[in-house]
Motif scaffolding. Structure first.
Motif, PDB file in Angstrom:
ATOM      1  N   ILE A   1      14.285  -9.201  13.045  1.00  0.00           N
ATOM      2  CA  ILE A   1      12.878  -8.801  12.913  1.00  0.00           C
ATOM      3  C   ILE A   1      12.770  -7.282  12.981  1.00  0.00           C
ATOM      4  CG2 ILE A   1      10.585  -8.887  13.968  1.00  0.00           C
ATOM      5  CD1 ILE A   1      11.282 -11.737  14.919  1.00  0.00           C
ATOM      6  N   ASN A   2      13.542  -6.673  13.857  1.00  0.00           N
ATOM      7  CA  ASN A   2      13.479  -5.235  14.059  1.00  0.00           C
ATOM      8  C   ASN A   2      13.805  -4.440  12.798  1.00  0.00           C
ATOM      9  OD1 ASN A   2      13.044  -2.986  15.825  1.00  0.00           O
ATOM     10  ND2 ASN A   2      15.249  -2.668  15.804  1.00  0.00           N
ATOM     11  N   ILE A   3      14.744  -4.924  11.980  1.00  0.00           N
ATOM     12  CA  ILE A   3      15.119  -4.162  10.778  1.00  0.00           C
ATOM     13  C   ILE A   3      14.144  -4.352   9.621  1.00  0.00           C
ATOM     14  CG2 ILE A   3      17.567  -4.079  11.371  1.00  0.00           C
ATOM     15  CD1 ILE A   3      18.044  -6.253   9.220  1.00  0.00           C
ATOM     16  N   ALA A   4      13.214  -5.283   9.761  1.00  0.00           N
ATOM     17  CA  ALA A   4      12.272  -5.567   8.670  1.00  0.00           C
ATOM     18  C   ALA A   4      11.111  -4.576   8.664  1.00  0.00           C
ATOM     19  CB  ALA A   4      11.731  -6.989   8.819  1.00  0.00           C
ATOM     20  N   ASP A   5      10.670  -4.215   7.484  1.00  0.00           N
ATOM     21  CA  ASP A   5       9.444  -3.423   7.346  1.00  0.00           C
ATOM     22  C   ASP A   5       8.229  -4.331   7.384  1.00  0.00           C
ATOM     23  OD1 ASP A   5      10.739  -0.953   7.032  1.00  0.00           O
ATOM     24  OD2 ASP A   5      10.970  -1.260   4.877  1.00  0.00           O
TER      25      ASP A   5
ATOM     26  N   MET B   1       4.279 -10.147  15.666  1.00  0.00           N
ATOM     27  CA  MET B   1       3.240  -9.283  16.209  1.00  0.00           C
ATOM     28  C   MET B   1       3.749  -8.488  17.404  1.00  0.00           C
ATOM     29  SD  MET B   1      -0.006 -11.876  15.809  1.00  0.00           S
ATOM     30  CE  MET B   1      -1.178 -10.836  16.663  1.00  0.00           C
ATOM     31  N   MET B   2       4.474  -9.154  18.304  1.00  0.00           N
ATOM     32  CA  MET B   2       5.016  -8.470  19.489  1.00  0.00           C
ATOM     33  C   MET B   2       5.944  -7.327  19.089  1.00  0.00           C
ATOM     34  SD  MET B   2       4.068  -9.392  22.485  1.00  0.00           S
ATOM     35  CE  MET B   2       3.381 -10.718  23.439  1.00  0.00           C
ATOM     36  N   MET B   3       6.616  -7.489  17.959  1.00  0.00           N
ATOM     37  CA  MET B   3       7.541  -6.457  17.508  1.00  0.00           C
ATOM     38  C   MET B   3       6.882  -5.461  16.556  1.00  0.00           C
ATOM     39  SD  MET B   3      11.193  -8.370  17.395  1.00  0.00           S
ATOM     40  CE  MET B   3      12.033  -6.797  17.303  1.00  0.00           C
ATOM     41  N   GLY B   4       5.561  -5.561  16.396  1.00  0.00           N
ATOM     42  CA  GLY B   4       4.830  -4.585  15.597  1.00  0.00           C
ATOM     43  C   GLY B   4       5.063  -4.679  14.108  1.00  0.00           C
ATOM     44  N   LYS B   5       5.285  -5.896  13.616  1.00  0.00           N
ATOM     45  CA  LYS B   5       5.530  -6.071  12.188  1.00  0.00           C
ATOM     46  C   LYS B   5       4.309  -6.654  11.489  1.00  0.00           C
ATOM     47  CE  LYS B   5       9.683  -4.687  12.692  1.00  0.00           C
ATOM     48  NZ  LYS B   5      10.131  -3.424  12.153  1.00  0.00           N
ATOM     49  N   PRO B   6       3.859  -6.026  10.402  1.00  0.00           N
ATOM     50  CA  PRO B   6       2.775  -6.623   9.631  1.00  0.00           C
ATOM     51  C   PRO B   6       3.295  -7.882   8.929  1.00  0.00           C
ATOM     52  CG  PRO B   6       3.653  -4.732   8.475  1.00  0.00           C
ATOM     53  CD  PRO B   6       4.350  -4.784   9.801  1.00  0.00           C
ATOM     54  N   ILE B   7       2.413  -8.844   8.726  1.00  0.00           N
ATOM     55  CA  ILE B   7       2.808 -10.135   8.184  1.00  0.00           C
ATOM     56  C   ILE B   7       2.127 -10.390   6.849  1.00  0.00           C
ATOM     57  CG2 ILE B   7       2.773 -12.634   8.620  1.00  0.00           C
ATOM     58  CD1 ILE B   7       2.542 -11.844  11.650  1.00  0.00           C
TER      59      ILE B   7
ATOM     60  N   ILE C   1       5.610  -6.905  -2.470  1.00  0.00           N
ATOM     61  CA  ILE C   1       6.129  -5.700  -3.123  1.00  0.00           C
ATOM     62  C   ILE C   1       5.351  -4.455  -2.701  1.00  0.00           C
ATOM     63  CG2 ILE C   1       6.384  -4.548  -5.371  1.00  0.00           C
ATOM     64  CD1 ILE C   1       6.966  -7.423  -6.497  1.00  0.00           C
ATOM     65  N   GLU C   2       4.022  -4.555  -2.610  1.00  0.00           N
ATOM     66  CA  GLU C   2       3.187  -3.383  -2.363  1.00  0.00           C
ATOM     67  C   GLU C   2       3.141  -2.928  -0.901  1.00  0.00           C
ATOM     68  OE1 GLU C   2       1.895  -1.464  -4.751  1.00  0.00           O
ATOM     69  OE2 GLU C   2       2.878  -2.830  -6.151  1.00  0.00           O
ATOM     70  N   LEU C   3       3.084  -3.851   0.045  1.00  0.00           N
ATOM     71  CA  LEU C   3       2.954  -3.446   1.451  1.00  0.00           C
ATOM     72  C   LEU C   3       4.105  -2.555   1.923  1.00  0.00           C
ATOM     73  CD1 LEU C   3       1.204  -3.531   3.955  1.00  0.00           C
ATOM     74  CD2 LEU C   3       2.285  -5.697   4.581  1.00  0.00           C
ATOM     75  N   PRO C   4       5.351  -2.846   1.573  1.00  0.00           N
ATOM     76  CA  PRO C   4       6.426  -1.943   1.998  1.00  0.00           C
ATOM     77  C   PRO C   4       6.315  -0.522   1.431  1.00  0.00           C
ATOM     78  CG  PRO C   4       7.335  -4.066   1.414  1.00  0.00           C
ATOM     79  CD  PRO C   4       5.879  -4.071   0.977  1.00  0.00           C
ATOM     80  N   LYS C   5       5.576  -0.359   0.337  1.00  0.00           N
ATOM     81  CA  LYS C   5       5.414   0.958  -0.274  1.00  0.00           C
ATOM     82  C   LYS C   5       4.379   1.823   0.447  1.00  0.00           C
ATOM     83  CE  LYS C   5       6.447  -0.637  -4.963  1.00  0.00           C
ATOM     84  NZ  LYS C   5       5.884  -0.834  -6.316  1.00  0.00           N
ATOM     85  N   ASP C   6       3.660   1.246   1.398  1.00  0.00           N
ATOM     86  CA  ASP C   6       2.581   1.962   2.089  1.00  0.00           C
ATOM     87  C   ASP C   6       2.879   2.027   3.590  1.00  0.00           C
ATOM     88  OD1 ASP C   6       0.215   2.951   3.111  1.00  0.00           O
ATOM     89  OD2 ASP C   6      -1.062   1.682   1.861  1.00  0.00           O
ATOM     90  N   PRO C   7       3.718   2.995   4.002  1.00  0.00           N
ATOM     91  CA  PRO C   7       4.134   3.055   5.400  1.00  0.00           C
ATOM     92  C   PRO C   7       2.981   3.237   6.386  1.00  0.00           C
ATOM     93  CG  PRO C   7       5.058   4.906   4.156  1.00  0.00           C
ATOM     94  CD  PRO C   7       4.331   4.033   3.185  1.00  0.00           C
ATOM     95  N   ASP C   8       1.939   3.992   6.004  1.00  0.00           N
ATOM     96  CA  ASP C   8       0.804   4.177   6.921  1.00  0.00           C
ATOM     97  C   ASP C   8       0.064   2.867   7.156  1.00  0.00           C
ATOM     98  OD1 ASP C   8       1.269   6.866   7.317  1.00  0.00           O
ATOM     99  OD2 ASP C   8      -0.044   7.479   5.672  1.00  0.00           O
ATOM    100  N   ARG C   9      -0.181   2.127   6.100  1.00  0.00           N
ATOM    101  CA  ARG C   9      -0.850   0.828   6.227  1.00  0.00           C
ATOM    102  C   ARG C   9       0.000  -0.134   7.057  1.00  0.00           C
ATOM    103  NH1 ARG C   9      -1.698  -3.501   1.534  1.00  0.00           N
ATOM    104  NH2 ARG C   9      -3.154  -4.885   2.576  1.00  0.00           N
ATOM    105  N   ARG C  10       1.301  -0.180   6.772  1.00  0.00           N
ATOM    106  CA  ARG C  10       2.231  -1.031   7.534  1.00  0.00           C
ATOM    107  C   ARG C  10       2.202  -0.672   9.015  1.00  0.00           C
ATOM    108  NH1 ARG C  10       6.706   0.492   4.328  1.00  0.00           N
ATOM    109  NH2 ARG C  10       7.608   1.241   6.257  1.00  0.00           N
ATOM    110  N   ARG C  11       2.278   0.608   9.295  1.00  0.00           N
ATOM    111  CA  ARG C  11       2.320   1.082  10.681  1.00  0.00           C
ATOM    112  C   ARG C  11       1.031   0.708  11.421  1.00  0.00           C
ATOM    113  NH1 ARG C  11       5.097   5.041   9.834  1.00  0.00           N
ATOM    114  NH2 ARG C  11       3.581   6.347   8.792  1.00  0.00           N
ATOM    115  N   LYS C  12      -0.112   0.921  10.764  1.00  0.00           N
ATOM    116  CA  LYS C  12      -1.397   0.584  11.392  1.00  0.00           C
ATOM    117  C   LYS C  12      -1.506  -0.922  11.654  1.00  0.00           C
ATOM    118  CE  LYS C  12      -3.908   4.478   9.452  1.00  0.00           C
ATOM    119  NZ  LYS C  12      -4.835   4.932   8.418  1.00  0.00           N
ATOM    120  N   MET C  13      -1.132  -1.718  10.669  1.00  0.00           N
ATOM    121  CA  MET C  13      -1.184  -3.170  10.845  1.00  0.00           C
ATOM    122  C   MET C  13      -0.240  -3.617  11.957  1.00  0.00           C
ATOM    123  SD  MET C  13      -1.161  -4.544   6.969  1.00  0.00           S
ATOM    124  CE  MET C  13      -2.354  -5.832   6.773  1.00  0.00           C
TER     125      MET C  13
END
Length: 140
Positions: free
Chosen positions: A19-23, A56-62, A96-108
């Motif tokens: 899980i940790n290595i996933a964007d 969610m606990m690991m801070g990953k958007p789904i 495909i699109e979510l990994p291209k948006d690091p700010d959105r991923r980070r916020k989620m």
């Protein structure tokens, strides 16, 4: 797509590392498998997977299909993208699109983690269950 991995079965002691290595965490349920009946014959449409809380606990958007009652915590947390079933083209687009948006991923991911820490820890879940039990006992 060299950046997508399907590791198959993962031993419990390795789940956090994967899980940790996933964007982005992806959950695409097999809708036929997630419908089943209890021994009494009562139909249970969907079982909420523990993996949502783990992600969610690991801070990953789904990215997942929108199945009411199955994704309420992720939705409330703002920690994911939900695709109305069965729009497979949109599902693929979000993957495909979510990994291209690091700010959105980070916020989620941050929002999901904060929500999970406040609402999904074992202590919180036990407290909620005890409150429900006490309320039900008081109504008797």
């Amino acid at each position: 797509m060299s950046n997508i991995r399907f590791p198959g079965f993962i031993p419990n002691d390795q789940i956090a590392s994967w899980i940790n290595i996933a964007d982005v965490a992806i959950y695409f349920p097999n809708l036929e498998v997630t419908r089943w009946k209890t021994k009494s014959g009562q139909a249970i449409e969907y079982i909420k997977p523990l993996k949502f809380i783990e992600y969610m606990m690991m801070g990953k958007p789904i990215v997942t299909l929108y199945i009411e009652d199955m994704v309420e915590e992720v939705k409330e947390a703002g920690g994911g993208v939900f695709v109305k079933k069965p729009d497979y083209q949109l599902f693929a687009k979000e993957i495909i699109e979510l990994p291209k948006d690091p700010d959105r991923r980070r916020k989620m991911g941050q929002s999901a983690r904060e929500y999970a820490l406040q609402n999904c820890t074992l202590d919180v879940v036990i407290k909620k269950r005890v409150e429900i039990i006490n309320r039900l006992l008081a109504e008797r």
